[in-house]
Each structure stands twice: as structure tokens, then as C-alpha cells.
Motif scaffolding. Structure first.
Motif, PDB file in Angstrom:
ATOM      1  N   VAL A 107       0.852  -1.186   0.000  1.00 13.71           N
ATOM      2  CA  VAL A 107       0.000   0.000   0.000  1.00 13.71           C
ATOM      3  C   VAL A 107       0.889   1.237   0.000  1.00 13.71           C
ATOM      4  O   VAL A 107       1.984   1.231   0.566  1.00 13.71           O
ATOM      5  CB  VAL A 107      -0.938  -0.009   1.225  1.00 13.71           C
ATOM      6  CG1 VAL A 107      -0.146  -0.119   2.522  1.00 13.71           C
ATOM      7  CG2 VAL A 107      -1.848   1.216   1.257  1.00 13.71           C
ATOM      8  N   LYS A 111      -3.099   6.137  -1.795  1.00 15.76           N
ATOM      9  CA  LYS A 111      -4.293   5.309  -1.637  1.00 15.76           C
ATOM     10  C   LYS A 111      -4.408   4.257  -2.734  1.00 15.76           C
ATOM     11  O   LYS A 111      -5.477   4.007  -3.282  1.00 15.76           O
ATOM     12  CB  LYS A 111      -5.551   6.175  -1.561  1.00 15.76           C
ATOM     13  CG  LYS A 111      -5.548   7.120  -0.364  1.00 15.76           C
ATOM     14  CD  LYS A 111      -6.865   7.852  -0.204  1.00 15.76           C
ATOM     15  CE  LYS A 111      -6.847   8.733   1.035  1.00 15.76           C
ATOM     16  NZ  LYS A 111      -8.119   9.461   1.236  1.00 15.76           N
ATOM     17  N   GLN A 112      -3.269   3.640  -3.026  1.00 17.74           N
ATOM     18  CA  GLN A 112      -3.229   2.514  -3.947  1.00 17.74           C
ATOM     19  C   GLN A 112      -2.756   1.282  -3.182  1.00 17.74           C
ATOM     20  O   GLN A 112      -1.923   1.387  -2.278  1.00 17.74           O
ATOM     21  CB  GLN A 112      -2.246   2.770  -5.093  1.00 17.74           C
ATOM     22  CG  GLN A 112      -2.603   3.914  -5.992  1.00 17.74           C
ATOM     23  CD  GLN A 112      -1.699   3.960  -7.217  1.00 17.74           C
ATOM     24  OE1 GLN A 112      -2.172   3.978  -8.340  1.00 17.74           O
ATOM     25  NE2 GLN A 112      -0.402   3.970  -6.990  1.00 17.74           N
ATOM     26  N   CYS A 113      -3.280   0.125  -3.559  1.00 15.51           N
ATOM     27  CA  CYS A 113      -2.781  -1.100  -2.952  1.00 15.51           C
ATOM     28  C   CYS A 113      -3.006  -2.270  -3.892  1.00 15.51           C
ATOM     29  O   CYS A 113      -3.844  -2.215  -4.799  1.00 15.51           O
ATOM     30  CB  CYS A 113      -3.433  -1.373  -1.597  1.00 15.51           C
ATOM     31  SG  CYS A 113      -5.196  -1.749  -1.654  1.00 15.51           S
ATOM     32  N   THR A 133     -12.005  -0.275  -6.492  1.00 12.83           N
ATOM     33  CA  THR A 133     -11.478  -1.526  -5.973  1.00 12.83           C
ATOM     34  C   THR A 133     -11.847  -2.671  -6.909  1.00 12.83           C
ATOM     35  O   THR A 133     -12.976  -2.757  -7.385  1.00 12.83           O
ATOM     36  CB  THR A 133     -12.041  -1.821  -4.573  1.00 12.83           C
ATOM     37  OG1 THR A 133     -11.722  -0.746  -3.689  1.00 12.83           O
ATOM     38  CG2 THR A 133     -11.472  -3.108  -4.015  1.00 12.83           C
ATOM     39  N   CYS A 184      -6.575   0.999   1.828  1.00 14.55           N
ATOM     40  CA  CYS A 184      -5.467   1.552   1.046  1.00 14.55           C
ATOM     41  C   CYS A 184      -5.071   2.948   1.488  1.00 14.55           C
ATOM     42  O   CYS A 184      -4.334   3.629   0.773  1.00 14.55           O
ATOM     43  CB  CYS A 184      -5.840   1.566  -0.437  1.00 14.55           C
ATOM     44  SG  CYS A 184      -5.922  -0.086  -1.131  1.00 14.55           S
TER      45      CYS A 184
END
Length: 289
Positions: A107, A111-113, A133, A184
């Protein structure tokens, strides 16, 4: 085009109701929750369940970067450094809603994972970018997830057929999207580390060790009943938390943190391989999102 059992409306696999409402969020956020709780000495909402691997004692770098610090002060530095990270990978076995899950995901602070979840013999990939998502589970994963929510078997099987080989797409504003977005949010996850510094007292320094080849100092907290928590802090570079281990008691386990500040690349699945959550709400055959 996927089909479903005649007269049976496929049901969304998320969000569940009742005590499992936040199951997927906990499954993914548990690695950080465990790290937070182990460092603070508190019981986490989702606990690690992997048996700890004995540490191998090694010599500290010369000079010892923590030579003039108490164990409590080392823990404070570790919290500050870890909260400054722009990305991290977390891997371990956690317990969410009474179910053991293996989690391995990365992560970042945008705010990306991306990562994987495994439970009850099933597995799922999760990707999130731009607030959207994507989840792709195998049959065992979806069956275990939906059955735990109390959905009738015919609806479970119909939904599994609909999602076979496809990604479930959940966009902002749809049910469950806010829970998944929290997974995230790196800054929000890391914020818990420093929430109550008063709990980071009474630690002692243990033997130096190594995590994946990196020398670490260990700080240890002993609790009544034989429970021991060990936090490994990097002795080279920034004093990041690299591992947490708990032995004794009912919540023995470990979580490893790695790949600090490395780019997290999220690949968006092709549109023709996704099914929008709204399709499941409508009970219609699968279509491209």
C-alpha cells in the motif's frame, strides 16, 4: 456470458451484515493493526496467528545506532520513522471475524494497494487505484466469504458462476466502497501507531538480530501470563519496524513489513474481465463494467 441458476438471483458477495460487515477491510488492514497492537502491547482487533520463528542473534552495527537510547526511546523512533513511509508491504497470517487469513499486500500514500488474501483454502487478489477496488477470487474464496455471511447456498453458487474468471469492480459510493478505501489509506493505517505513546513503556532491549538480512535491534515487552511481544527495528537506514512477533498467550504470531518507500504498481483489469457490483444488485447476467 456467465449464467446463473434459473429463478435464483445472484447476490453481492459484499458488504456483509452484522459482525462480519468489515471482514475484508480487517483482513487487509490487520497486518498494520497487528503491528500497532504488538508495538503498543494492546490486543488487536485482528490478531496474527502464525507461529513465530526464533530469531538468530547477530552483532549490531558499529557503532550501535541506538547505544544511548532506552528501549522505550527506540520504540518511539521506530514509530516516527514508520509513519513517514510512503509505501510498505505487509505479510502475515491474521485472524478476522474468527477466521484465519493469510495476507500479503502493498500500500502507498496515494491510496493505492495490491495484494492477495487467502482463507479456508481459497484465495483472492485485490487491487485499488483511483478509488476503484477490484477483487478476483477463486471459487473457494467466494464460497467461504459468502457462506460466512449467511447467504443461501443457491445464491452463493449463482454468484460464484457470475464471477468465475472475472474481477468484481466496486466504485466510490457503492455499498462497501468506503470500508475498502480505508484499507489503502496508508496514512490512516500508520496513524494508529502513535495514538497512545503511554502504552510504549516498560520495554527492554533484547538481543540484536536480522530480518531478511537487515540488522535489527529488538525491543521486548513482557506481560503477565507469559505473553511476550518483540518488535524488530532496522539498525541501518531509517529505523523502520521490520517485524513483530508475539509468543505465549492465545495470540501468538508474526507480521513482517518490507519494501518501504518502493513504488506500488497497480494494474487495472481489462473492462471485459470485470463485473460491476451493481450487476449483482440487479440480478442480471454478467456484462463488462
Amino acid at each position: 456470458m456467465a449464467s446463473h441458476t434459473p429463478g435464483t438471483t445472484p447476490q453481492r458477495p459484499a458488504p456483509p451484515r452484522g459482525p462480519r460487515r468489515h471482514a475484508h477491510r480487517r483482513a487487509l488492514g490487520a497486518a498494520l493493526a497487528v503491528t500497532t497492537a504488538l508495538l503498543l502491547g494492546a490486543a488487536p482487533a485482528a490478531t496474527a496467528a502464525t507461529a513465530a520463528t526464533p530469531a538468530v542473534e547477530v552483532s549490531a552495527p558499529t557503532p550501535d545506532p541506538f547505544r544511548n537510547l532506552t528501549a522505550d526511546q527506540i520504540a518511539d523512533r521506530a514509530v516516527t520513522a514508520t509513519q513517514s513511509a510512503t509505501s510498505v508491504r505487509m505479510a502475515g497470517r491474521v485472524v478476522s471475524g474468527g477466521q484465519p487469513l493469510d495476507v500479503d499486500f502493498s500500500v502507498d500514500d496515494h491510496k493505492q494497494c495490491t495484494g492477495t488474501i487467502r482463507l479456508e483454502g481459497g484465495a483472492a487478489e485485490l487491487r485499488q487505484t483511483g478509488g476503484v477496488t477490484y477483487m478476483k477470487g477463486d471459487q473457494a474464496f467466494w464460497r467461504a466469504s459468502m457462506t460466512s455471511q449467511g447467504l443461501p447456498a443457491p445464491q452463493v453458487e449463482a454468484t460464484i458462476e457470475l464471477l468465475k474468471g472475472r474481477w468484481l469492480k466496486i466504485t466510490p459510493g457503492q455499498a462497501g466502497s468506503s470500508d475498502l478505501s480505508d484499507v489503502c489509506d496508508l496514512k490512516a493505517l500508520l496513524a494508529d501507531l502513535g495514538r497512545d505513546s503511554a502504552d510504549r513503556t516498560g520495554l527492554v532491549r533484547g538481543p540484536d538480530s536480522a530480518v531478511n538480512g537487515t540488522p535489527v535491534a529488538t525491543v521486548i515487552k513482557h506481560k503477565p501470563g507469559g505473553e511476550t511481544t518483540t518488535v524488530s527495528v532496522a539498525e541501518t537506514g531509517k529505523p523502520y519496524i521490520l517485524k513483530t512477533v508475539k509468543t505465549g498467550g492465545e495470540q501468538a504470531g508474526s507480521v513482517t513489513l518490507s519494501d518501504y518507500d518502493k513504488p506500488v504498481t497497480v494494474v487495472v483489469p481489462p473492462a471485459d474481465e470485470t463485473v460491476d457490483l451493481s450487476v449483482l444488485d440487479q440480478g442480471t447476467p454478467a456484462r463488462a463494467a
